[in-house]
Design an enzyme around this catalytic site. Structure first.
Site, PDB file in Angstrom:
ATOM      1  N   GLY A 145       0.572   4.577  -0.336  1.00 51.76           N
ATOM      2  CA  GLY A 145      -0.491   5.418   0.166  1.00 51.76           C
ATOM      3  C   GLY A 145      -1.161   6.355  -0.910  1.00 51.76           C
ATOM      4  N   GLY A 152      -1.910   4.173  -4.111  1.00 51.31           N
ATOM      5  CA  GLY A 152      -2.065   2.861  -4.482  1.00 51.31           C
ATOM      6  C   GLY A 152      -1.553   2.201  -3.892  1.00 51.31           C
ATOM      7  CB  SER A 154      -0.886  -0.080   1.220  1.00 52.74           C
ATOM      8  OG  SER A 154      -0.241  -0.053   2.564  1.00 52.74           O
ATOM      9  N   GLY A 161      -4.476   1.789   5.601  1.00 54.79           N
ATOM     10  CA  GLY A 161      -4.409  -0.281   4.973  1.00 54.79           C
ATOM     11  C   GLY A 161      -5.006  -1.177   6.496  1.00 54.79           C
ATOM     12  CG  ASP A 162      -5.722  -1.072   9.230  1.00 54.25           C
ATOM     13  OD1 ASP A 162      -5.047  -2.332   9.528  1.00 54.25           O
ATOM     14  OD2 ASP A 162      -6.554  -0.228  10.897  1.00 54.25           O
TER      15      ASP A 162
END
Lengths: 309, 309
Positions: A219, A222, A217, A248-249
């Protein structure tokens, strides 16, 4: 059900203050509390997507009771947290009203005894047979062996259940060696794992270390995915501003839900990128703007090629 | 017994961090928790001096349960806190390991409903007959009328029980008008009440406003008292460095214990000044270094004259 593991659950507290001045005294104008820890955030997003989720890990003390009381009030989430004598940690986010910036204070978490760690492992083994997928999320509390995730990955694989690992540092390094199906590092975690700051090279290295699929990931840029079925980059249509905590979760929830729904990788990645972006504009981790998610999911650009990686 | 009232009790939390940087993320290396709020600090000092103390005020939520559990474990202190639906506030003191400086974050406290405020007033009236003295301490939580202390002072006086008021701002202004036996403002509170930054003139003004005796706590400069029996200044032998939080509460405990033991004013003031100084070197509010107190109490200089004030 989908099983999420959060060994270091938290009571996430947010304070609003007018202006944070070190060594000053501050009147907090607004206090909000919610259950925290990556796996609990993942679970809330999965439940909002209509999946049945069970959460396990540790909870203890007065703060643990608050976390469990709040989970009880979350539809679609089943609480299977294991009791621990120490108190569940607090995290405090101090939001400066003037600048919107956040200062974070994170307690270390309770010290888990060997007996409590054994009790957790038993509970985990008991939960595995009913799980369609497992996510192992976040930092390890004091007392839990640094190889903990490696063992939990092996148990899931032995039970033939797909397992995603989202952690950092030595816990990630050891966990990757146990060959999880997916890891979802951010740019810093990926660089720390592989020694490379070049995402394309680093994802290849992470696969060589044992991860079957790597979804980095990055930021606003993408997601970058390297999988046995091919490599892809998923880019949201716009860079959204807001609170990146929990993005991120939300991506993990997108990947897991896509996995159990047997979506092809490009669709999983579009979902994960759209959820991630739609969570940035939501005020707290573990939530997302549904309307924005539904708009975004059809407008994420997924480019790549289907090759034997 | 001595009754102390703390309408806005607190769970006082202390964090140690390496260096506090606004907008940074901090790992807390050490967490300590204890019951807080001025009246609870006063009660702990009184209990350590051998007095029986009952504490009342409000407690609620998970934080209130922690406060009450800890009070149960404090010998000599009887818990008569009244339940409230909202959660007892937290205060967070962030200690910077590099500089030793403290940054304070104070939650506002639960909103007290009119029914809860009535329940407290009934409980207070029930406790008064058994009290030899009453201390009304600290800020008012949201929902409690600003004239609250004035009413509680009047009830104590109607029951012929000596009452000390230690608060600030409008709550102090209204409370003083109800003619409490003692007020114990610090320099800032006294200046805010009277408009004068000259302590001698300000204590006179505070008496004219209704306080029978005024004991101003002037930090390292000790105590300045203006009473119907005379005026005195009590000065500790040395300026001690440490944590000034709770020094005023220790002084209140000294004044109250001297009052119920019927000590003459100079002895009460020597005790209050010595306790205050011995609390500065103790790590947390509501505690004092007993050996230092016993050394200091005979070496406090009390000067003054016994005149009709």
């Amino acid at each position: 059900m989908i099983l999420t593991v959060t060994l270091n659950t938290a009571l996430d507290i947010t304070y609003r203050v007018r202006a944070l001045r070190p060594h000053g005294s501050h009147r907090v104008s607004e206090v909000t509390e919610r259950p925290g820890g990556k796996g609990l955030n993942v679970a809330r997003v999965l439940a909002a997507l209509g999946h049945e989720v069970t959460v396990t890990g540790f909870a203890g003390g007065a703060t643990g009771r608050v976390v469990q009381d709040r989970l009880k009030a979350t539809p679609g989430v089943v609480d299977a947290l294991v009791p621990v004598t120490g108190a569940t940690r607090r995290t405090i986010a101090v939001v400066d009203d003037r600048t919107g910036d956040t200062t974070q204070l994170n307690e270390p978490g309770p010290t888990v005894t060997p007996a409590e760690w054994s009790a957790f492992q038993e509970a985990y083994e008991d939960l595995l047979p009913a799980a369609s997928a497992v996510a192992l999320c976040g930092s390890l509390p004091p007392g839990v062996p640094v190889g903990a995730y490696a063992g939990l990955v092996r148990s899931a694989k032995a039970a033939d259940i797909p397992v995603l690992l989202d952690t950092s540092g030595e816990a990630l390094r050891r966990g990757v060696a146990a060959r999880p199906d997916i890891i979802k590092p951010n740019a810093d975690e990926l660089a720390e794992l592989t020694g490379s700051h070049e995402p394309s090279r680093a994802t290849q290295d992470a696969r060589r270390r044992g991860a079957r699929a790597v979804v980095a990931s990055l930021g606003g840029a993408g997601l970058l995915a390297l999988t046995p079925e091919g490599r892809w980059r998923a880019t949201p249509p716009a860079h959204l501003h807001g609170n990146p905590t929990g993005a991120g979760d939300a991506a993990v929830a997108g990947l897991l839900s896509g996995l159990v729904e047997k979506l092809p990788w490009p669709d999983r990645l579009a979902r994960a990128a759209a959820l991630s972006a739609a969570s940035v504009v939501a005020p707290v981790a573990g939530e997302f703007e549904r309307g924005m998610y539904e708009d975004l999911v059809d407008h994420v650009t997924v480019t790549g090629d289907v090759t034997a990686a």
